[in-house]
Design a protein around this motif. Structure first.
Motif, short mmCIF file in Angstrom:
data_model
loop_
_atom_site.label_atom_id
_atom_site.label_comp_id
_atom_site.label_asym_id
_atom_site.label_seq_id
_atom_site.Cartn_x
_atom_site.Cartn_y
_atom_site.Cartn_z
N ASP A 111 1.15 9.33 -1.63
CA ASP A 111 1.65 10.56 -2.25
C ASP A 111 2.83 11.09 -1.43
O ASP A 111 3.24 10.49 -0.42
CB ASP A 111 0.53 11.60 -2.38
CG ASP A 111 -0.09 11.99 -1.03
OD1 ASP A 111 0.62 11.90 0.01
OD2 ASP A 111 -1.27 12.40 -1.02
N ASP A 112 3.39 12.21 -1.86
CA ASP A 112 4.59 12.73 -1.20
C ASP A 112 4.35 13.07 0.27
O ASP A 112 5.21 12.83 1.13
CB ASP A 112 5.09 13.98 -1.93
CG ASP A 112 5.68 13.65 -3.30
OD1 ASP A 112 5.98 12.47 -3.53
OD2 ASP A 112 5.83 14.59 -4.11
N ALA B 277 0.82 -1.21 0.00
CA ALA B 277 0.00 0.00 0.00
C ALA B 277 0.85 1.26 0.00
O ALA B 277 0.42 2.32 -0.48
CB ALA B 277 -0.92 -0.01 1.22
N VAL B 278 2.08 1.16 0.49
CA VAL B 278 2.97 2.32 0.55
C VAL B 278 3.28 2.84 -0.86
O VAL B 278 3.52 4.03 -1.05
CB VAL B 278 4.26 1.96 1.31
CG1 VAL B 278 5.30 3.07 1.22
CG2 VAL B 278 3.95 1.66 2.78
N ARG C 136 5.15 11.71 6.03
CA ARG C 136 4.65 11.39 7.37
C ARG C 136 5.07 9.99 7.80
O ARG C 136 5.35 9.75 8.98
CB ARG C 136 3.12 11.53 7.39
CG ARG C 136 2.67 12.98 7.31
CD ARG C 136 1.17 13.12 7.28
NE ARG C 136 0.77 14.52 7.25
CZ ARG C 136 -0.47 14.93 7.07
NH1 ARG C 136 -1.45 14.06 6.88
NH2 ARG C 136 -0.74 16.24 7.06
N THR C 137 5.11 9.06 6.85
CA THR C 137 5.58 7.72 7.17
C THR C 137 7.04 7.76 7.61
O THR C 137 7.43 7.10 8.58
CB THR C 137 5.41 6.78 5.96
OG1 THR C 137 4.03 6.74 5.58
CG2 THR C 137 5.88 5.38 6.29
N ALA C 138 7.84 8.55 6.90
CA ALA C 138 9.24 8.70 7.29
C ALA C 138 9.36 9.30 8.69
O ALA C 138 10.23 8.90 9.48
CB ALA C 138 9.98 9.57 6.27
#
Length: 369
Positions: A275-276, A270-271, A281-283
């Motif tokens: 979008d950017d 799913a990643v 936010r995941t980072a």
């Protein structure tokens, strides 16, 4: 080094204080700064104890702000606005004619650990100490160690009261405690970062701990906090740091985050569609995980890491983000740290905690806005 902890339970707020708390909460929720400050001024005009207004009215409202943010019922902007209003309420109280107190006691420095932006708990303590007749140097948020120690040498306070709400600031807190003690000044610590019952205060060699501003002021006022041993060293408290795991995880933080984020493209498909903004936010979430892992390694406390992982899962769920992205991230991170036994064990325990979660009380442990 003697570490004395203050563990007395907080006093129950009076019914009047509870009513004021409710009224202040409504003003804060509405973003009404004028209503909030007028409420505090009126309470003092009516004879309410100013220390009680600080600790039993303003402090609980601020705690509720954090809880509402965690539950996703308050945005970051609302949380910042609410905190600013509470800070103005404290300022309104401090300027009221009924609470101006000439300093009759010694001098105390109140500061936040470097990197700690949550200044309101320290501000509350500073005002309580002023009410009790101390001369207080309130240095505010994010005070670098060198500047704090220079201030101590210049002013010669009886002690330092050090505040931190974010657990990832504990290594810096440890360096600050040791530096202040080397200058001959004892250190009282407080804030959520130091764990339930101040468990990390003892581990990091603080001279005393208190769970709230009233307890801290009582502990300071009883006059039994001894001068520290200036020969104390950080490694005396944490001999496990000899294995260098904390140092290596800290130094490779950016590399670890990049590697795990890249690996999630395969481990959690799913990643790929993010979008950017979502990837950014995941980072950020991955960086928080690495930071808490490093702090757990510093303290050699797996519970700090596993509690954070469970708390993060609850935060993500409240925001509609799939918490099942966390186990693949932990596995990928474990793959990067396979040569580090303590880190591998903590990551395994974190994954097990997600598989069989238990309730975790809210605490502002994560580095949220």
């Amino acid at each position: 080094m003697s570490t004395e902890l203050c563990t007395a339970p907080p006093e129950a707020a009076s019914p009047d204080a509870a009513a004021l708390e409710t009224e202040l909460w409504h003003a804060v929720l509405a973003g009404d700064e004028y209503a909030a400050t007028l409420l505090v001024q009126r309470a003092l005009d009516d004879g309410h104890d100013p220390e009680g207004v600080l600790i039993d009215v303003i402090a609980p409202v601020q705690a509720k702000v954090g809880e509402e943010w965690a539950a996703n019922r308050m945005s970051v902007a609302q949380e910042h606005a609410a905190t600013a209003i509470n800070d103005r309420a404290v300022a309104a109280l401090s300027m009221h004619p009924e609470v101006r107190t000439a300093p009759e006691r010694g001098r105390i420095t109140v500061a936040c650990v470097d990197g700690e932006w949550h200044a309101l708990p320290a501000r509350l303590l500073a005002e309580v100490l002023r009410l009790r007749g101390w001369r207080v140097d309130y240095l505010g948020a994010q005070v670098p160690v060198a500047h704090l120690v220079a201030h101590l040498h210049r002013t010669g306070p009886e002690l330092v009261a050090l505040s931190s709400s974010i657990a990832t600031r504990l290594p810096t807190a440890h360096a600050t405690i040791t530096a202040c003690q080397a200058a001959g000044v004892p250190v009282v610590v407080g804030g959520a970062a130091f764990g339930p019952g101040g468990r990390y205060a003892r581990l990091l060699g603080a001279d005393a701990w208190a769970g709230d501003a009233r307890s801290a002021a009582d502990r300071i006022q009883d006059g039994t906090i001894a001068r520290p041993d200036p020969g104390h060293q950080q490694l005396d408290d944490l001999p496990h740091l000899d294995d260098q795991e904390y140092t290596m995880v800290t130094r490779t933080r950016s590399t670890l985050v990049r590697a795990v984020l890249h690996g999630l493209d395969e481990a959690f498909p799913a990643v790929r569609a993010y979008d950017d903004v979502q990837r950014e936010r995941t980072a950020e979430d991955l960086a928080h995980i690495v930071d808490f892992l490093a702090t757990a390694l510093y303290l050699d406390d797996a519970d700090l890491f596993t509690d954070f992982i469970a708390w993060t899962a609850a935060i993500l769920t409240a925001r509609g983000v799939p918490a099942h992205s966390l186990p693949p991230a932990l596995r990928l991170l474990a793959g990067q740290l396979g040569d580090f036994p303590r880190a591998s064990r903590f990551l395994t325990l974190g994954a097990e905690r997600l598989a069989a979660p238990r309730a975790v009380p809210f605490a502002p442990a994560r580095n949220h806005p």
